[in-house]
Design an enzyme around this catalytic site. Structure first.
Site, mmCIF file in Angstrom:
data_model
loop_
_atom_site.group_PDB
_atom_site.id
_atom_site.type_symbol
_atom_site.label_atom_id
_atom_site.label_comp_id
_atom_site.label_asym_id
_atom_site.label_seq_id
_atom_site.Cartn_x
_atom_site.Cartn_y
_atom_site.Cartn_z
ATOM 1 N N ASN A 11 0.788 -1.229 0.044
ATOM 2 C CA ASN A 11 -0.109 -0.031 -0.189
ATOM 3 C C ASN A 11 0.831 1.300 0.137
ATOM 4 O OD1 ASN A 11 -1.489 2.028 1.186
ATOM 5 N ND2 ASN A 11 -3.087 0.900 1.599
ATOM 6 N N HIS A 14 0.815 6.102 1.790
ATOM 7 C CA HIS A 14 1.678 7.139 2.675
ATOM 8 C C HIS A 14 2.913 7.836 2.021
ATOM 9 C CE1 HIS A 14 -1.413 6.799 5.465
ATOM 10 N NE2 HIS A 14 -1.365 5.420 5.506
ATOM 11 N N HIS A 47 -5.726 3.537 -1.580
ATOM 12 C CA HIS A 47 -6.943 3.974 -1.076
ATOM 13 C C HIS A 47 -7.202 5.559 -1.278
ATOM 14 C CE1 HIS A 47 -9.581 4.586 2.714
ATOM 15 N NE2 HIS A 47 -10.329 4.768 1.584
ATOM 16 N N ARG A 49 -9.275 8.427 -0.928
ATOM 17 C CA ARG A 49 -10.182 8.916 0.009
ATOM 18 C C ARG A 49 -11.247 9.920 -0.332
ATOM 19 N NH1 ARG A 49 -8.947 6.841 5.504
ATOM 20 N NH2 ARG A 49 -10.547 8.140 6.048
ATOM 21 N N ARG A 53 -7.112 12.995 1.119
ATOM 22 C CA ARG A 53 -6.060 13.253 1.859
ATOM 23 C C ARG A 53 -4.664 12.710 1.460
ATOM 24 N NH1 ARG A 53 -7.685 9.982 7.422
ATOM 25 N NH2 ARG A 53 -9.545 11.253 6.899
ATOM 26 N N GLU A 74 -8.767 0.798 -3.117
ATOM 27 C CA GLU A 74 -9.439 1.068 -1.868
ATOM 28 C C GLU A 74 -10.552 1.992 -2.257
ATOM 29 O OE1 GLU A 74 -7.187 0.769 1.547
ATOM 30 O OE2 GLU A 74 -6.523 -1.325 1.185
ATOM 31 N N THR A 105 -17.403 -1.931 15.687
ATOM 32 C CA THR A 105 -16.572 -1.432 17.031
ATOM 33 C C THR A 105 -15.027 -1.857 16.460
ATOM 34 O OG1 THR A 105 -17.315 -3.497 17.989
ATOM 35 C CG2 THR A 105 -18.185 -1.398 18.713
ATOM 36 N N GLU A 155 -11.243 -9.025 3.420
ATOM 37 C CA GLU A 155 -10.129 -8.756 3.999
ATOM 38 C C GLU A 155 -10.199 -8.561 5.543
ATOM 39 O OE1 GLU A 155 -7.267 -6.173 2.015
ATOM 40 O OE2 GLU A 155 -6.568 -5.518 3.470
ATOM 41 N N HIS A 198 -3.702 -4.320 7.869
ATOM 42 C CA HIS A 198 -3.791 -3.210 8.618
ATOM 43 C C HIS A 198 -2.841 -3.239 9.861
ATOM 44 C CE1 HIS A 198 -5.641 0.838 9.416
ATOM 45 N NE2 HIS A 198 -5.284 0.516 10.547
HETATM 46 N N1 PXP Z 1 -5.895 -3.266 4.079
HETATM 47 C C1 PXP Z 1 -6.910 -2.177 4.069
HETATM 48 C C2 PXP Z 1 -8.331 -2.436 3.780
HETATM 49 C C3 PXP Z 1 -6.605 -0.586 4.604
HETATM 50 O O1 PXP Z 1 -7.676 0.114 4.273
HETATM 51 C C4 PXP Z 1 -5.533 -0.540 4.776
HETATM 52 C C5 PXP Z 1 -5.053 0.709 5.147
HETATM 53 O O2 PXP Z 1 -5.232 1.695 4.275
HETATM 54 C C6 PXP Z 1 -4.266 -1.711 4.911
HETATM 55 C C7 PXP Z 1 -4.843 -2.735 4.600
HETATM 56 C C8 PXP Z 1 -2.813 -1.145 5.093
HETATM 57 O O3 PXP Z 1 -2.667 -0.740 6.587
HETATM 58 P P1 PXP Z 1 -1.310 -0.376 6.821
HETATM 59 O O4 PXP Z 1 -1.029 0.832 6.094
HETATM 60 O O5 PXP Z 1 -1.407 -0.006 8.441
HETATM 61 O O6 PXP Z 1 -0.352 -1.500 6.738
#
Ligand code: PXP
Length: 248
Positions: A11, A14, A47, A49, A53, A74, A105, A155, A198
């Site tokens: 991913n 960032h 992703h 958004r 962002r 995403e 939650t 996922e 995640h």
């Molecule tokens: N999987 C999904 C569905 C996500 O939304 C994210 C975060 O954007 C990730 C995986 C990756 O998470 P991380 O950036 O914390 O590794």
């Protein structure tokens, strides 16, 4: 790649976060994606958004043009995002919650409460040939709902497991891991392909990578952070090595 090998989706959100901190063109998420591809990523995840962002519309367009590996797009379950996905037709679409009220939650998408709407929402994406995944907590009710609406993939949200590990809450960590293990097997038994992600790091990836039903891990924030210290290619290669070691 064999049917049982674990895929790594990198991913790159960032990289765009850092770029956007200055509003310019650097660092370029597309360059990171190509480097990740060369380093052994089986797919790239981004992703888009609603508030843009990090990843931008132009980034998605660029990724579709330059990638040789599949793009996992995403997105929130909104009309705007559906139109964008249908225009680009990425290999995979992963529906994620963005707003508080869309979340359980544990942080995954609240599918069970919105079954009808989500079933209608994903149908055109499937018809367009996208593999549809739903990002959910390790919760039987949500898995069954994801199955009923016609998702091909779930996922599982590993955030609660990773947070418990980071905070040193060993019993909670083990409970979360057990839930992930049981629900991976359950989802697989329903015919769903199982992914997870995640918050995964070098310290937390192996127990999840060892679940035989998990086919893909999506990892971003930690890898982009680790790239500051050792470079993106070695950071990804080490994650790949740990995943393969756990799988063996
Ligand atoms: N999987 C999904 C569905 C996500 O939304 C994210 C975060 O954007 C990730 C995986 C990756 O998470 P991380 O950036 O914390 O590794």
């Amino acid at each position: 790649m064999s049917d049982t090998q674990l895929r790594l989706g990198v991913n790159i959100d960032h990289v765009a976060t850092v770029r956007n901190a200055r509003g310019g063109a650097y660092p370029d998420p597309l360059r990171a994606a190509k480097l990740a591809e060369e380093a052994g990523a089986d797919g790239i995840t981004a992703h888009l958004r609603e508030d843009r962002r990090h990843i931008s519309d132009a980034d998605i367009e660029g990724l579709m043009a330059v990638l040789n590996v599949p793009l996992n797009f995403e997105m929130a379950a909104t009309d705007e995002m559906q139109k964008i996905a249908l225009r680009h037709k990425p290999h995979a679409v992963c529906i994620v919650p963005e707003k508080r009220e869309e979340r359980t939650t544990e942080g995954g998408l609240e599918v069970a409460r919105e079954e009808n709407r989500l079933a209608h929402f994903i149908a055109p994406l499937r018809e367009a040939g996208c593999r549809v995944s739903i990002f959910i907590a390790a919760d039987m009710k949500q898995i069954e709902a994801a199955h009923r609406i016609g998702a091909q993939v779930i996922e599982l949200h590993t955030g609660a497991y990773c947070d418990a590990h980071a905070e040193g809450h060993v019993e909670e960590r083990d409970r979360e891991l057990e839930a992930l293990r049981e629900m991976s097997a359950y989802a697989h038994s329903l015919g769903l392909e199982v992914h997870a992600g995640h918050g995964l790091t070098y310290d937390t990836v192996q127990p999840v990578a060892a679940f035989p039903e998990v086919r893909e891990l999506n990892i971003g924030h930690f890898l982009i952070g680790e790239a500051i210290f050792r470079g993106l290619t070695p950071a990804i290669r080490e994650m790949r090595r740990l995943m393969d070691e756990a799988r063996a």
